[in-house]
Design a protein around this motif. Structure first.
Motif, PDB file in Angstrom:
ATOM      1  N   GLY A  44      32.622  48.343  35.626  1.00  0.00           N
ATOM      2  CA  GLY A  44      33.694  47.526  35.371  1.00  0.00           C
ATOM      3  C   GLY A  44      35.004  48.131  35.862  1.00  0.00           C
ATOM      4  O   GLY A  44      35.216  49.421  35.934  1.00  0.00           O
ATOM      5  N   GLU A  45      36.098  47.318  35.996  1.00  0.00           N
ATOM      6  CA  GLU A  45      37.478  47.768  36.316  1.00  0.00           C
ATOM      7  C   GLU A  45      38.512  47.461  35.244  1.00  0.00           C
ATOM      8  O   GLU A  45      38.311  46.187  34.878  1.00  0.00           O
ATOM      9  CB  GLU A  45      37.780  47.604  37.340  1.00  0.00           C
ATOM     10  N   ALA A  46      39.535  47.933  35.085  1.00  0.00           N
ATOM     11  CA  ALA A  46      40.583  47.406  34.450  1.00  0.00           C
ATOM     12  C   ALA A  46      41.965  48.156  35.076  1.00  0.00           C
ATOM     13  O   ALA A  46      42.017  49.067  35.547  1.00  0.00           O
ATOM     14  CB  ALA A  46      40.755  47.725  32.989  1.00  0.00           C
ATOM     15  N   GLN A  47      43.207  47.256  34.584  1.00  0.00           N
ATOM     16  CA  GLN A  47      44.549  47.947  35.170  1.00  0.00           C
ATOM     17  C   GLN A  47      45.079  48.026  33.746  1.00  0.00           C
ATOM     18  O   GLN A  47      45.240  47.449  32.875  1.00  0.00           O
ATOM     19  CB  GLN A  47      45.371  46.877  35.936  1.00  0.00           C
ATOM     20  N   ILE A  48      46.081  49.197  33.814  1.00  0.00           N
ATOM     21  CA  ILE A  48      47.063  49.592  32.746  1.00  0.00           C
ATOM     22  C   ILE A  48      48.382  49.647  33.217  1.00  0.00           C
ATOM     23  O   ILE A  48      48.781  49.921  34.132  1.00  0.00           O
ATOM     24  CB  ILE A  48      46.656  51.337  32.484  1.00  0.00           C
ATOM     25  N   ASP A  49      49.098  48.386  32.401  1.00  0.00           N
ATOM     26  CA  ASP A  49      50.441  48.019  32.634  1.00  0.00           C
ATOM     27  C   ASP A  49      51.040  48.993  31.467  1.00  0.00           C
ATOM     28  O   ASP A  49      51.211  48.779  30.453  1.00  0.00           O
ATOM     29  CB  ASP A  49      50.567  46.646  32.504  1.00  0.00           C
ATOM     30  N   ILE A  50      52.269  49.718  32.258  1.00  0.00           N
ATOM     31  CA  ILE A  50      52.868  50.631  31.565  1.00  0.00           C
ATOM     32  C   ILE A  50      54.151  50.196  31.352  1.00  0.00           C
ATOM     33  O   ILE A  50      54.926  50.853  30.634  1.00  0.00           O
ATOM     34  CB  ILE A  50      53.014  52.157  32.129  1.00  0.00           C
ATOM     35  N   SER A  85      44.878  43.198  31.258  1.00  0.00           N
ATOM     36  CA  SER A  85      43.611  43.528  31.065  1.00  0.00           C
ATOM     37  C   SER A  85      43.223  43.754  29.692  1.00  0.00           C
ATOM     38  O   SER A  85      42.281  44.278  29.252  1.00  0.00           O
ATOM     39  CB  SER A  85      43.267  44.865  31.820  1.00  0.00           C
ATOM     40  N   ILE A  86      44.277  43.519  28.909  1.00  0.00           N
ATOM     41  CA  ILE A  86      44.376  43.827  27.215  1.00  0.00           C
ATOM     42  C   ILE A  86      43.226  42.703  26.788  1.00  0.00           C
ATOM     43  O   ILE A  86      43.371  41.547  27.207  1.00  0.00           O
ATOM     44  CB  ILE A  86      45.920  43.557  26.735  1.00  0.00           C
ATOM     45  N   VAL A 133      53.430  55.996  21.009  1.00  0.00           N
ATOM     46  CA  VAL A 133      52.199  56.068  21.755  1.00  0.00           C
ATOM     47  C   VAL A 133      51.835  54.438  21.830  1.00  0.00           C
ATOM     48  O   VAL A 133      52.345  53.675  21.222  1.00  0.00           O
ATOM     49  CB  VAL A 133      50.963  56.586  20.995  1.00  0.00           C
ATOM     50  N   GLN A 134      50.758  54.268  22.721  1.00  0.00           N
ATOM     51  CA  GLN A 134      50.443  52.847  22.644  1.00  0.00           C
ATOM     52  C   GLN A 134      48.788  52.805  22.871  1.00  0.00           C
ATOM     53  O   GLN A 134      48.405  53.613  23.716  1.00  0.00           O
ATOM     54  CB  GLN A 134      51.044  52.317  24.018  1.00  0.00           C
ATOM     55  N   ASP A 135      48.148  52.029  21.625  1.00  0.00           N
ATOM     56  CA  ASP A 135      46.907  51.966  21.980  1.00  0.00           C
ATOM     57  C   ASP A 135      46.305  50.627  22.278  1.00  0.00           C
ATOM     58  O   ASP A 135      47.030  49.602  22.380  1.00  0.00           O
ATOM     59  CB  ASP A 135      46.346  51.828  20.479  1.00  0.00           C
ATOM     60  N   MET A 136      45.477  50.850  23.404  1.00  0.00           N
ATOM     61  CA  MET A 136      44.946  49.659  24.193  1.00  0.00           C
ATOM     62  C   MET A 136      43.577  49.351  24.142  1.00  0.00           C
ATOM     63  O   MET A 136      42.868  50.332  24.105  1.00  0.00           O
ATOM     64  CB  MET A 136      45.314  49.654  25.824  1.00  0.00           C
ATOM     65  N   ILE A 137      43.021  48.185  23.804  1.00  0.00           N
ATOM     66  CA  ILE A 137      41.766  47.811  24.386  1.00  0.00           C
ATOM     67  C   ILE A 137      41.717  47.121  25.530  1.00  0.00           C
ATOM     68  O   ILE A 137      42.416  46.124  25.557  1.00  0.00           O
ATOM     69  CB  ILE A 137      40.842  47.079  23.205  1.00  0.00           C
ATOM     70  N   LEU A 138      41.182  47.794  26.568  1.00  0.00           N
ATOM     71  CA  LEU A 138      41.141  46.926  27.795  1.00  0.00           C
ATOM     72  C   LEU A 138      39.736  46.376  28.065  1.00  0.00           C
ATOM     73  O   LEU A 138      38.786  46.687  28.071  1.00  0.00           O
ATOM     74  CB  LEU A 138      41.371  47.837  29.094  1.00  0.00           C
ATOM     75  N   ARG A 139      39.900  44.848  28.652  1.00  0.00           N
ATOM     76  CA  ARG A 139      38.637  44.246  29.146  1.00  0.00           C
ATOM     77  C   ARG A 139      38.428  44.551  30.669  1.00  0.00           C
ATOM     78  O   ARG A 139      39.200  44.631  31.229  1.00  0.00           O
ATOM     79  CB  ARG A 139      39.046  42.779  29.128  1.00  0.00           C
ATOM     80  N   LEU A 140      37.069  44.994  30.587  1.00  0.00           N
ATOM     81  CA  LEU A 140      36.599  45.333  31.939  1.00  0.00           C
ATOM     82  C   LEU A 140      36.520  44.279  32.589  1.00  0.00           C
ATOM     83  O   LEU A 140      35.729  43.070  32.329  1.00  0.00           O
ATOM     84  CB  LEU A 140      35.334  46.300  31.850  1.00  0.00           C
ATOM     85  N   LYS A 141      36.775  44.225  34.070  1.00  0.00           N
ATOM     86  CA  LYS A 141      36.584  43.089  35.019  1.00  0.00           C
ATOM     87  C   LYS A 141      35.484  43.346  35.792  1.00  0.00           C
ATOM     88  O   LYS A 141      34.975  44.813  36.018  1.00  0.00           O
ATOM     89  CB  LYS A 141      37.868  42.927  35.878  1.00  0.00           C
TER      90      LYS A 141
END
Length: 136
Positions: A58-64, A94-95, A109-117
């Motif tokens: 899977g893949e995801a993008q992190i938007d900062i 991808s959140i 800090v930023q916590d993220m759960i990213l959905r894999l595509k």
């Protein structure tokens, strides 16, 4: 499984490999140099194969950008755990769940759960933190 993080300017970082685990925990710290806030940070998860090519999991993008906007406010001396901003999941990111930018131990800090595509199911939990190398 292992995770690869790729940003423009030919930066490619990999986590260590976690063997025989369908729910791996890496707990790795990776440091990226960010040159352009508009460039996407791509995260890719692979399983590790011995005799064949590694399989894409899977893949995801992190938007900062939301995180950087909070940094620009130059906040200080907030109580630990103060939620500075919340980012909602949408089709454009991808959140997978509400992501919070939090003041903790004198920094954001930023916590993220990213959905894999490009996979049936899967999520990755990450935390981002800005390190200003000009000050370190």
């Amino acid at each position: 499984m292992s995770m690869t993080i790729l940003v423009p300017k030919q930066q490619k970082l990999k986590t260590r490999h976690v063997k025989n685990d369908c729910n791996p925990e890496w707990n790795d710290e990776l440091t990226l140099a960010i040159y352009d806030l508009n460039d996407p940070i791509n995260l890719t998860v692979y399983d590790k194969d011995t005799f064949t090519s590694d399989d894409l999991m899977g893949e995801a993008q992190i938007d900062i950008k939301p995180y950087v906007e909070c940094l620009k406010a130059r906040l200080s001396d907030l109580p630990d755990g103060t939620v500075v901003d919340k980012i909602l999941p949408s089709r454009e990111n991808s959140i997978a769940d509400v992501s919070q930018i939090i003041w903790m131990d004198g920094k954001l800090v930023q916590d993220m759960i990213l959905r894999l595509k490009n996979t049936a199911t899967g999520e990755v939990e990450i935390q981002i933190e800005w390190v200003d190398v000009a000050k370190s």
